[in-house]
Write an enzyme that holds these catalytic residues in place. Structure first.
Site, short mmCIF file in Angstrom:
data_model
loop_
_atom_site.label_atom_id
_atom_site.label_comp_id
_atom_site.label_asym_id
_atom_site.label_seq_id
_atom_site.Cartn_x
_atom_site.Cartn_y
_atom_site.Cartn_z
N GLY A 97 56.15 -83.17 -28.21
CA GLY A 97 54.97 -82.65 -28.88
C GLY A 97 54.38 -81.45 -28.14
O GLY A 97 55.04 -80.82 -27.30
N GLU A 142 59.48 -91.56 -34.36
CA GLU A 142 59.68 -91.24 -32.95
C GLU A 142 58.59 -91.89 -32.08
O GLU A 142 57.43 -91.50 -32.14
CB GLU A 142 59.69 -89.72 -32.77
CG GLU A 142 60.82 -89.07 -33.56
CD GLU A 142 60.57 -87.59 -33.85
OE1 GLU A 142 59.65 -87.01 -33.24
OE2 GLU A 142 61.29 -87.04 -34.70
#
Length: 391
Positions: free
Chosen positions: A100, A350
């Protein structure tokens, strides 16, 4: 024949050394790949193939309810094809050292500001570890058996981090175990495995999408807030029962959730249709007591293939996103037939740490930095069942 194999392995080892490879690269040269340059592991009921490029999962074979073997993940036909793609990570790669975004492309530790590789938002953020993130690097393979494979990497971010990633399969079960030993400098860690699934193998229904799949996120009653460019705001929102993000109150078809589709929360390519994909990060409210191997974080199933997948993890967040690329962005593998992957043709779930937690001190009592005194470990387990399969 055995002598020729030994000679070939010795030649590969010498080639690795002469080309400047490290000790793990030497070991990698000892393990053969198949004709597609992939490493295959298998157990009863399932067979997986990996590339060492991004440690990416490229194939996952399982028999459906009719006894037909199907490949239920997106991927590329040859391992070397990943090197020609620009995605971060490589498709179905292992994401690190930080999955991220990291706001500001830096972090502070022990009074020092550590700059990171800025590869997003006009050079103001780091995304998935930067352009040289772990999902785009070549991993070494020091160990492999019929049913397991271990990938390792030495890498800085900054500092020096020794990482180990092991995939093991047992009958109808796939387990991922990973760990990192930090050295030289403390830093944030957030690891994840991208896997785009289509439990019908992309050839069992007319549209080949996952709209008919049923999703249940029993511990995901809340989700994280993000701004307009995808950075975590630190806010938490409840997933109202019966609305578009309610997958916690019971199993629900993905299509039914999308019918709610307020455009402010869904990615819509064609707002006149259901072509709006999920791209959300859910908070996982694990039970305070008990084994996290006992309660699944996600359950995905298809009535057409009869396949059900249960995901277990010790991580506290789950990034759920559908394949939102337009039709034609990716071709089907030869194991899946002719044609292209349609929009909404797959879904990835995820596991991860809370997003950009290193920049959210208001999330109290969460460890965000790791050093040589704190080894980072994590796991995820995927358990499969098939309707009508006789034990």
């Amino acid at each position: 024949m055995k002598f020729l194999v030994l000679v070939a392995k010795a030649f590969a080892t010498c080639k690795s050394i002469l080309s400047g490879g490290g000790p793990f690269d030497v070991l990698t040269a000892l393990w053969p790949t198949n004709e597609e340059g992939k490493y295959v592991i298998q157990a009863e009921g399932i067979r997986l193939a990996f590339s060492n490029h991004g440690a990416a999962l490229s194939n996952f074979w399982i028999n459906n309810t009719n006894g037909e073997e199907i490949d239920i993940v997106l991927g590329l036909d040859h391992a070397d094809s990943y090197l020609g793609t620009k995605s971060n990570p490589f498709l179905n790669g292992f994401i690190g050292r930080y999955a991220g975004y990291i706001r500001g492309a830096s972090y502070e530790a022990e009074g020092t500001t550590f700059p990171l590789w800025a590869n997003a938002h006009n050079g103001t953020s780091t995304y998935n570890g930067g352009d040289n993130g772990w999902g785009r690097r070549n991993w070494a393979v020091p160990a492999r058996t019929e049913n397991s494979i271990t990938f390792v990497m030495l890498n800085g971010f900054p500092g020096m981090y020794a990482s180990s990633l092991t995939h093991t399969v047992t009958p109808y079960e796939w387990r991922i175990a990973y760990g990192i030993t930090p050295a030289l400098a403390p830093g944030p860690i957030n690891l994840s495995q991208q896997v785009f699934f289509n439990l019908d193998g992309l050839k069992s229904n007319a549209k080949n999408t996952v709209l008919n799949h049923t999703l249940h996120l029993p511990s995901a009653g809340m989700r994280f807030g993000f701004d307009e460019i995808g950075l975590s705001t630190g806010d938490l929102f409840r997933n109202e029962k019966g609305k578009e993000f309610d997958f916690w109150s019971g199993p629900r078809k993905i299509e039914d959730g999308m019918k709610q589709k307020p455009e402010s929360h869904l990615m819509c390519v064609d707002k006149a249709s259901l072509n709006c994909g999920y791209d959300e990060t859910f908070l996982l409210s694990h039970k305070q007591k008990g084994n996290k191997d006992d309660s699944p974080a996600a359950i995905l199933s298809s009535p057409l293939s009869g396949i059900t997948m249960k995901l277990y993890t010790d991580q506290d967040a789950l990034h759920v996103h559908t394949w939102n690329e337009k039709n034609g962005a990716l071709k089907l593998k030869k194991t899946q037939g002719e044609g292209e992957v349609p929009q909404l043709g797959a879904i990835s779930m995820e596991f991860s740490e809370w997003p950009d937690s290193v920049n959210h001190p208001e999330w109290r009592n969460r460890q965000t930095l790791w050093d040589s005194e704190h080894i980072f470990t994590g796991f995820a387990t995927y358990k499969f069942s098939v309707a009508g399969k006789k034990d």
